[in-house]
Design a protein around this motif. Structure first.
Motif, PDB file in Angstrom:
ATOM      1  N   ASP A  97       0.830  -1.199   0.000  1.00 25.73           N
ATOM      2  CA  ASP A  97       0.000   0.000   0.000  1.00 25.73           C
ATOM      3  C   ASP A  97       0.874   1.263   0.000  1.00 25.73           C
ATOM      4  O   ASP A  97       1.585   1.530   0.963  1.00 25.73           O
ATOM      5  CB  ASP A  97      -0.914  -0.030   1.220  1.00 25.73           C
ATOM      6  N   ARG A  98       0.803   2.022  -1.085  1.00 27.51           N
ATOM      7  CA  ARG A  98       1.670   3.198  -1.233  1.00 27.51           C
ATOM      8  C   ARG A  98       1.377   4.291  -0.218  1.00 27.51           C
ATOM      9  O   ARG A  98       2.286   4.953   0.273  1.00 27.51           O
ATOM     10  CB  ARG A  98       1.548   3.767  -2.644  1.00 27.51           C
ATOM     11  N   LYS A  99       0.108   4.497   0.106  1.00 25.87           N
ATOM     12  CA  LYS A  99      -0.238   5.533   1.087  1.00 25.87           C
ATOM     13  C   LYS A  99       0.297   5.160   2.470  1.00 25.87           C
ATOM     14  O   LYS A  99       0.836   5.998   3.182  1.00 25.87           O
ATOM     15  CB  LYS A  99      -1.741   5.762   1.136  1.00 25.87           C
ATOM     16  N   MET A 100       0.149   3.902   2.837  1.00 28.92           N
ATOM     17  CA  MET A 100       0.687   3.452   4.127  1.00 28.92           C
ATOM     18  C   MET A 100       2.199   3.618   4.161  1.00 28.92           C
ATOM     19  O   MET A 100       2.755   4.036   5.173  1.00 28.92           O
ATOM     20  CB  MET A 100       0.303   1.992   4.393  1.00 28.92           C
ATOM     21  N   ALA A 101       2.861   3.296   3.059  1.00 26.40           N
ATOM     22  CA  ALA A 101       4.312   3.445   2.987  1.00 26.40           C
ATOM     23  C   ALA A 101       4.702   4.911   3.116  1.00 26.40           C
ATOM     24  O   ALA A 101       5.637   5.259   3.841  1.00 26.40           O
ATOM     25  CB  ALA A 101       4.840   2.867   1.675  1.00 26.40           C
ATOM     26  N   ALA A 102       3.967   5.790   2.436  1.00 26.82           N
ATOM     27  CA  ALA A 102       4.293   7.226   2.447  1.00 26.82           C
ATOM     28  C   ALA A 102       4.049   7.867   3.809  1.00 26.82           C
ATOM     29  O   ALA A 102       4.689   8.852   4.154  1.00 26.82           O
ATOM     30  CB  ALA A 102       3.475   7.948   1.377  1.00 26.82           C
ATOM     31  N   THR A 103       3.143   7.296   4.606  1.00 23.84           N
ATOM     32  CA  THR A 103       2.801   7.883   5.906  1.00 23.84           C
ATOM     33  C   THR A 103       3.332   7.058   7.073  1.00 23.84           C
ATOM     34  O   THR A 103       2.884   7.216   8.202  1.00 23.84           O
ATOM     35  CB  THR A 103       1.272   8.042   6.043  1.00 23.84           C
ATOM     36  N   MET A 104       4.309   6.206   6.824  1.00 26.71           N
ATOM     37  CA  MET A 104       4.795   5.277   7.853  1.00 26.71           C
ATOM     38  C   MET A 104       5.189   5.975   9.150  1.00 26.71           C
ATOM     39  O   MET A 104       4.831   5.521  10.233  1.00 26.71           O
ATOM     40  CB  MET A 104       5.956   4.450   7.320  1.00 26.71           C
ATOM     41  N   GLN A 105       5.928   7.076   9.067  1.00 24.54           N
ATOM     42  CA  GLN A 105       6.372   7.741  10.291  1.00 24.54           C
ATOM     43  C   GLN A 105       5.181   8.219  11.124  1.00 24.54           C
ATOM     44  O   GLN A 105       5.217   8.190  12.351  1.00 24.54           O
ATOM     45  CB  GLN A 105       7.288   8.920   9.967  1.00 24.54           C
ATOM     46  N   THR A 106       4.097   8.608  10.450  1.00 21.84           N
ATOM     47  CA  THR A 106       2.901   9.101  11.146  1.00 21.84           C
ATOM     48  C   THR A 106       2.230   8.014  11.963  1.00 21.84           C
ATOM     49  O   THR A 106       1.931   8.218  13.135  1.00 21.84           O
ATOM     50  CB  THR A 106       1.898   9.687  10.129  1.00 21.84           C
ATOM     51  N   TRP A 107       1.972   6.852  11.353  1.00 17.25           N
ATOM     52  CA  TRP A 107       1.298   5.805  12.115  1.00 17.25           C
ATOM     53  C   TRP A 107       2.253   5.034  13.013  1.00 17.25           C
ATOM     54  O   TRP A 107       1.865   4.546  14.053  1.00 17.25           O
ATOM     55  CB  TRP A 107       0.497   4.850  11.223  1.00 17.25           C
ATOM     56  N   LEU A 108       3.510   4.965  12.621  1.00 16.52           N
ATOM     57  CA  LEU A 108       4.491   4.281  13.461  1.00 16.52           C
ATOM     58  C   LEU A 108       4.774   5.089  14.722  1.00 16.52           C
ATOM     59  O   LEU A 108       4.828   4.552  15.814  1.00 16.52           O
ATOM     60  CB  LEU A 108       5.795   4.057  12.692  1.00 16.52           C
ATOM     61  N   GLY A 109       4.929   6.399  14.543  1.00 11.89           N
ATOM     62  CA  GLY A 109       5.249   7.244  15.686  1.00 11.89           C
ATOM     63  C   GLY A 109       6.670   7.019  16.167  1.00 11.89           C
ATOM     64  O   GLY A 109       7.531   6.578  15.414  1.00 11.89           O
ATOM     65  N   LEU A 110       6.877   7.290  17.434  1.00 12.87           N
ATOM     66  CA  LEU A 110       8.182   7.142  18.060  1.00 12.87           C
ATOM     67  C   LEU A 110       8.021   6.499  19.426  1.00 12.87           C
ATOM     68  O   LEU A 110       6.965   6.586  20.045  1.00 12.87           O
ATOM     69  CB  LEU A 110       8.845   8.513  18.256  1.00 12.87           C
TER      70      LEU A 110
END
Length: 122
Positions: A97-110
């Motif tokens: 999923d390209r959108k998930m890949a592009a927003t990985m830092q957002t959903w992954l967080g820290l």
């Protein structure tokens, strides 16, 4: 980054993942750490519609939305806030999923510890 532990990393990511930016359906993300022994190489995060997140170390049998392949050191550094998904693009292989890949830092967080100031040894 001296004591890398894939179980601890994945458990912590599972507990702190932000499901809101992800699709409103069951979402599956597979992590692959190619340098690890087979028993620690593959991990799956399964995010349900209600936001519950499960961590699996054996294939849960669902279609995978995003495959993330990198070495454990890079993923740990991203999680700890020492670097970012964007800065490590050359060390990450993201497919699906390209959108998930592009927003990985957002959903992954820290990691919650990423905001703490690093202690300097005396």
């Amino acid at each position: 980054l001296k004591n890398l532990d894939p179980s601890l990393l994945m458990w912590d990511m599972r507990r702190n993942l932000n499901p809101k930016p992800l699709p409103r359906r069951r979402t599956v993300i597979q992590f692959l750490y190619p340098e690890l022994p087979l028993s620690k190489r593959f991990w799956w995060l399964v995010i349900e519609v209600d936001g519950d997140v499960d961590l699996c170390w054996s294939d849960p049998g669902f279609e995978v939305d995003l495959y993330v392949s990198t070495d454990l050191r890079t993923m740990t550094a991203i999680w700890m806030g020492l670097t970012s998904v964007e800065r490590e693009r050359q060390r990450l292989t993201l497919s699906g999923d390209r959108k998930m890949a592009a927003t990985m830092q957002t959903w992954l967080g820290l990691s919650p510890f990423a905001v703490e100031k690093k202690r300097v040894k005396a």
